[in-house]
Design a protein around this motif. Structure first.
Motif, short mmCIF file in Angstrom:
data_model
loop_
_atom_site.label_atom_id
_atom_site.label_comp_id
_atom_site.label_asym_id
_atom_site.label_seq_id
_atom_site.Cartn_x
_atom_site.Cartn_y
_atom_site.Cartn_z
N VAL A 75 -95.90 -17.49 27.18
CA VAL A 75 -95.90 -17.55 28.65
C VAL A 75 -95.04 -18.75 29.03
N SER A 76 -94.03 -18.54 29.86
CA SER A 76 -93.08 -19.60 30.20
C SER A 76 -93.75 -20.66 31.06
N ASP A 77 -93.19 -21.87 31.00
CA ASP A 77 -93.68 -22.96 31.84
C ASP A 77 -93.55 -22.62 33.32
N GLU A 78 -92.50 -21.88 33.68
CA GLU A 78 -92.30 -21.51 35.09
C GLU A 78 -93.45 -20.64 35.60
N VAL A 79 -93.93 -19.73 34.75
CA VAL A 79 -95.05 -18.88 35.15
C VAL A 79 -96.33 -19.70 35.21
N ALA B 213 -98.73 -19.99 38.45
CA ALA B 213 -100.13 -19.52 38.42
C ALA B 213 -100.88 -20.28 37.33
N PRO B 214 -101.29 -21.52 37.62
CA PRO B 214 -101.96 -22.33 36.58
C PRO B 214 -103.28 -21.76 36.11
N GLY B 215 -103.86 -20.84 36.88
CA GLY B 215 -105.13 -20.24 36.47
C GLY B 215 -104.99 -19.04 35.57
N PHE B 216 -103.76 -18.68 35.20
CA PHE B 216 -103.55 -17.47 34.40
C PHE B 216 -104.09 -17.65 32.97
N THR B 217 -104.82 -16.63 32.51
CA THR B 217 -105.31 -16.59 31.13
C THR B 217 -105.08 -15.19 30.58
N HIS B 218 -105.07 -15.08 29.26
CA HIS B 218 -104.90 -13.75 28.67
C HIS B 218 -105.57 -13.68 27.30
N VAL B 219 -105.95 -12.47 26.96
CA VAL B 219 -106.49 -12.15 25.64
C VAL B 219 -105.61 -11.05 25.05
N THR B 220 -105.26 -11.18 23.79
CA THR B 220 -104.50 -10.13 23.12
C THR B 220 -105.32 -9.53 21.99
N ILE B 221 -105.15 -8.23 21.82
CA ILE B 221 -105.79 -7.50 20.73
C ILE B 221 -104.71 -6.76 19.97
N GLU B 222 -104.60 -7.03 18.69
CA GLU B 222 -103.66 -6.30 17.84
C GLU B 222 -104.42 -5.20 17.10
N GLU C 145 -110.88 -6.92 47.92
CA GLU C 145 -111.78 -7.95 48.42
C GLU C 145 -112.53 -8.66 47.29
N ASP C 146 -112.47 -8.12 46.08
CA ASP C 146 -113.12 -8.78 44.95
C ASP C 146 -112.42 -10.12 44.69
N PRO C 147 -113.16 -11.18 44.38
CA PRO C 147 -112.53 -12.49 44.18
C PRO C 147 -111.42 -12.50 43.13
N HIS C 148 -111.58 -11.73 42.07
CA HIS C 148 -110.53 -11.71 41.05
C HIS C 148 -109.26 -11.07 41.59
N MET C 149 -109.40 -10.02 42.38
CA MET C 149 -108.22 -9.39 42.96
C MET C 149 -107.60 -10.28 44.04
N VAL C 150 -108.40 -11.05 44.74
CA VAL C 150 -107.87 -12.02 45.71
C VAL C 150 -106.97 -13.02 44.99
N ALA C 151 -107.41 -13.49 43.81
CA ALA C 151 -106.60 -14.43 43.04
C ALA C 151 -105.31 -13.79 42.56
N TRP C 152 -105.37 -12.53 42.14
CA TRP C 152 -104.15 -11.84 41.71
C TRP C 152 -103.20 -11.64 42.88
N ARG C 153 -103.73 -11.31 44.04
CA ARG C 153 -102.86 -11.13 45.21
C ARG C 153 -102.16 -12.44 45.55
N ALA C 154 -102.84 -13.55 45.41
CA ALA C 154 -102.21 -14.85 45.67
C ALA C 154 -101.08 -15.10 44.68
N ALA C 155 -101.27 -14.74 43.42
CA ALA C 155 -100.21 -14.92 42.42
C ALA C 155 -99.01 -14.03 42.72
N THR D 136 -98.11 -12.93 45.67
CA THR D 136 -97.46 -13.50 46.85
C THR D 136 -96.60 -14.71 46.48
N ALA D 137 -97.06 -15.48 45.50
CA ALA D 137 -96.36 -16.70 45.10
C ALA D 137 -94.98 -16.41 44.53
N PHE D 138 -94.78 -15.25 43.90
CA PHE D 138 -93.43 -14.97 43.38
C PHE D 138 -92.67 -13.98 44.28
N GLY D 139 -93.18 -13.73 45.47
CA GLY D 139 -92.42 -12.97 46.45
C GLY D 139 -92.75 -11.50 46.56
#
Length: 229
Positions: free
Chosen positions: A7-11, A15-24, A59-69, A71-74
């Motif tokens: 994940v790049s520093d720019e991203v 969105a400093p709150g971004f997290t991810h889990v990967t499954i191989e 309206e779910d709080p998690h989706m509100v956070a995603w919508r903000a992210a 919006t942040a990149f246009g």
């Protein structure tokens, strides 16, 4: 084989709150949707309805956070919804969720039940590592339009997943390209669960997805990597 995912520093700045889990997962056996995977999708829609308790998905709080992210990149989040919100709207509508194939059904069910974006990529079609970056705008995104191969380019600054060959998913997790999507011929895959903030529930969703992958594809080798934020 272990896929490199960065994940790049720019991203991260965006969105400093971004997290991810990967499954191989290796040695998978995919195929058409089954009664089992169809039931998983129906159950996921029921679980979603309980979670929302009458609210709209956005309206779910998690989706509100995603919508903000977004919006942040246009991006306009009401027009180009993140994958979890788009699936949730379909799950609650007449007709419900589409049945694609067994593996896609499974990860879509997890996405809807936990209301988090989940994607699956065919490891054998990824070139080099996967990177979440802000696009320059000249990258190729190969898609299909009217049954024909078409090449698009992301907007400058748009958040995209890409590999060495080009963009694999536009607007973060809005639209995946056909090159790396899971088909009935896929045998090796990476599943990516994405969240905003510490309460996204990625660990529980990842554990459930891993369990389901082993259930629908006995003999698969599945490894869950710890959440990365």
């Amino acid at each position: 084989m272990t896929l490199t995912l960065t994940v790049s520093d720019e991203v991260r700045t965006l969105a400093p709150g971004f997290t991810h889990v990967t499954i191989e997962a290796y040695d998978l056996v995919n195929g058409p949707s089954t009664d089992v995977t169809s039931a998983l999708l129906d159950d996921a829609a029921r679980r979603l309805a309980v979670r929302l308790d009458g609210r709209a998905p956005h309206e779910d709080p998690h989706m509100v956070a995603w919508r903000a992210a977004y919006t942040a990149f246009g991006a306009k989040p009401s027009r180009t919804r993140n994958s979890a919100e788009a699936l949730a709207k379909r799950a609650l509508a007449d007709g419900g969720l589409p049945r694609i194939n067994a593996l896609v059904d499974v990860y879509n069910a997890i996405s809807v039940a936990h209301l988090i974006p989940v994607g699956g990529e065919d490891l054998d079609h990824i070139k080099g590592g996967m990177r979440l970056v802000r696009a320059a705008g000249d990258e190729d995104f190969v898609t299909m339009a009217g049954g024909e191969r078409a090449v698009e380019h992301p907007e400058p600054g748009e958040v995209v997943w890409r590999d060495d060959e080009g963009v694999t998913c536009r607007r973060w997790n809005w639209r995946q390209g056909p090159r790396t999507r899971l088909t009935e011929a896929s045998v090796n895959a990476i599943f990516l669960l994405e969240g905003m903030g510490p309460d996204a529930g990625l660990a529980a969703a990842g554990a459930e997805l891993a369990e389901l992958l082993e259930k629908v594809s006995p003999g698969a080798r599945v490894t869950v990597h710890e959440p990365v934020g």
